[in-house]
Write a protein that holds these residues in place. Structure first.
Motif, PDB file in Angstrom:
ATOM      1  N   ARG A  10       2.436  -1.339  -7.919  1.00  0.00           N
ATOM      2  CA  ARG A  10       2.884  -2.066  -6.654  1.00  0.00           C
ATOM      3  C   ARG A  10       2.340  -1.394  -5.402  1.00  0.00           C
ATOM      4  O   ARG A  10       1.637  -1.865  -4.572  1.00  0.00           O
ATOM      5  N   GLY A  11       2.570  -0.077  -5.513  1.00  0.00           N
ATOM      6  CA  GLY A  11       2.381   0.719  -4.322  1.00  0.00           C
ATOM      7  C   GLY A  11       2.893   0.036  -2.856  1.00  0.00           C
ATOM      8  O   GLY A  11       4.049  -0.319  -2.819  1.00  0.00           O
ATOM      9  N   LYS A  12       2.326   0.294  -1.907  1.00  0.00           N
ATOM     10  CA  LYS A  12       2.736   0.025  -0.564  1.00  0.00           C
ATOM     11  C   LYS A  12       2.311  -1.363  -0.708  1.00  0.00           C
ATOM     12  O   LYS A  12       1.209  -2.088  -0.581  1.00  0.00           O
ATOM     13  N   TRP A  16      -1.942  -5.011   0.348  1.00  0.00           N
ATOM     14  CA  TRP A  16      -2.482  -6.120  -0.473  1.00  0.00           C
ATOM     15  C   TRP A  16      -2.550  -7.397   0.502  1.00  0.00           C
ATOM     16  O   TRP A  16      -2.803  -8.375   0.054  1.00  0.00           O
ATOM     17  N   GLY A  17      -2.397  -7.233   1.811  1.00  0.00           N
ATOM     18  CA  GLY A  17      -2.818  -8.434   2.530  1.00  0.00           C
ATOM     19  C   GLY A  17      -1.677  -8.833   3.401  1.00  0.00           C
ATOM     20  O   GLY A  17      -1.839  -9.914   4.397  1.00  0.00           O
ATOM     21  N   ASP A  18      -0.458  -8.561   3.176  1.00  0.00           N
ATOM     22  CA  ASP A  18       0.745  -8.855   4.088  1.00  0.00           C
ATOM     23  C   ASP A  18       1.780  -7.957   4.020  1.00  0.00           C
ATOM     24  O   ASP A  18       1.575  -6.952   3.260  1.00  0.00           O
ATOM     25  N   ALA A  19       2.836  -7.983   4.750  1.00  0.00           N
ATOM     26  CA  ALA A  19       3.760  -7.043   4.808  1.00  0.00           C
ATOM     27  C   ALA A  19       5.192  -7.571   4.189  1.00  0.00           C
ATOM     28  O   ALA A  19       6.311  -6.944   4.303  1.00  0.00           O
ATOM     29  N   TYR A  20       5.143  -8.808   3.524  1.00  0.00           N
ATOM     30  CA  TYR A  20       6.453  -9.267   3.070  1.00  0.00           C
ATOM     31  C   TYR A  20       6.351  -9.554   1.538  1.00  0.00           C
ATOM     32  O   TYR A  20       7.297 -10.302   1.078  1.00  0.00           O
ATOM     33  N   GLY A  46      -3.734  -8.912  -7.130  1.00  0.00           N
ATOM     34  CA  GLY A  46      -4.422  -8.990  -5.938  1.00  0.00           C
ATOM     35  C   GLY A  46      -5.610  -9.905  -5.642  1.00  0.00           C
ATOM     36  O   GLY A  46      -6.574  -9.877  -6.757  1.00  0.00           O
ATOM     37  N   TYR A  47      -6.043 -10.590  -4.900  1.00  0.00           N
ATOM     38  CA  TYR A  47      -7.275 -11.248  -4.723  1.00  0.00           C
ATOM     39  C   TYR A  47      -7.466 -11.765  -3.199  1.00  0.00           C
ATOM     40  O   TYR A  47      -8.594 -12.105  -2.875  1.00  0.00           O
ATOM     41  N   TYR A  48      -6.394 -11.551  -2.620  1.00  0.00           N
ATOM     42  CA  TYR A  48      -6.751 -11.725  -0.933  1.00  0.00           C
ATOM     43  C   TYR A  48      -7.209 -10.472  -0.170  1.00  0.00           C
ATOM     44  O   TYR A  48      -8.273 -10.464   0.763  1.00  0.00           O
TER      45      TYR A  48
END
Length: 223
Positions: A10-12, A16-20, A46-48
């Motif tokens: 998962r990491g940060k 991946w495109g958002d913070a939530y 992921g794909y965004y």
């Protein structure tokens, strides 16, 4: 049989495109015969923005002819491959042998990954909710991908491209307008598009592809 950590981790969340925590946990999976003989489990994340695909198989470690250990065949990560391949994925993927070499490729929206985990091509037109792979166009050899794209800067918002090469065969740019593609209820399978001059033979029954205003999503209705 065996358990391994999911690749990638998962990491940060914000990477991946958002913070939530929405886009970090976008997963897809499929079974593909990447070497033409062995079933591999392909898992994605992921794909965004950042996009990752990992292929696993069961390795026979004791020589009894039965796989007993999960092993990684290859891993694709846009952090390594390059940012130009980010944000090209869809909400679904398609497994097809698009170059007739007996080995499956992964069509991941606008990005296609070869059987060995390398980039085969990217159309660069970005994310879109839906796509359909078939022999849509009679005058083009092999398979084609019919896809929609959400980004305002996409060259086409509806297009059909050659599944092996990524060459766009026909397309339609909607801009800010509402585009509706309607199919006649006929056995001929013709696809009609507003102001689209190109007509093509379809082997599936596509009723409607509708663009809903910004902030919402592409909706595809299939019979």
């Amino acid at each position: 049989i065996d358990t391994v950590d999911y690749t990638p981790a998962r990491g940060k969340v914000g990477a991946w495109g958002d913070a939530y925590g929405n886009r970090v946990d976008r997963f897809l999976s499929a079974t593909a015969y990447l070497d033409g003989q062995t079933p591999f489990a392909v898992f994605t994340r992921g794909y965004y923005t950042r996009t990752c695909l990992t292929a696993y198989y069961l390795k026979d470690t004791d020589g009894d002819g039965v796989g007993d250990e999960i092993a990684e065949y290859w891993a694709f990560d846009t952090n390594d491959a390059g940012s130009e391949y980010e944000a090209q994925g869809n909400h679904g993927l398609s497994v097809n042998d698009i170059d007739n070499d007996g080995k499956d490729e992964i069509i991941y929206g606008s990005l296609t990954i070869d059987h060995d985990g390398t980039v085969k091509y990217s159309t660069g037109m970005g994310h879109g909710d839906a796509m359909h792979v078939s022999d849509w166009v009679s005058w083009n050899d092999g398979l084609e991908v019919m896809a929609v794209h959400e980004h305002d800067d996409a060259k086409y918002h509806v297009e059909i491209h050659d599944a092996e090469t990524g060459e766009v065969l026909m397309g339609y740019y909607t801009g800010k307008q509402i585009l509706t593609l309607l199919q006649k209820a006929q056995s001929s399978g013709q696809l009609q598009a507003l102001h689209m001059k190109a007509m093509m033979n379809l082997r599936g029954i596509l009723q409607m592809v509708k663009y809903i205003p910004p902030g919402q999503h592409w909706t595809t209705l299939l019979s």
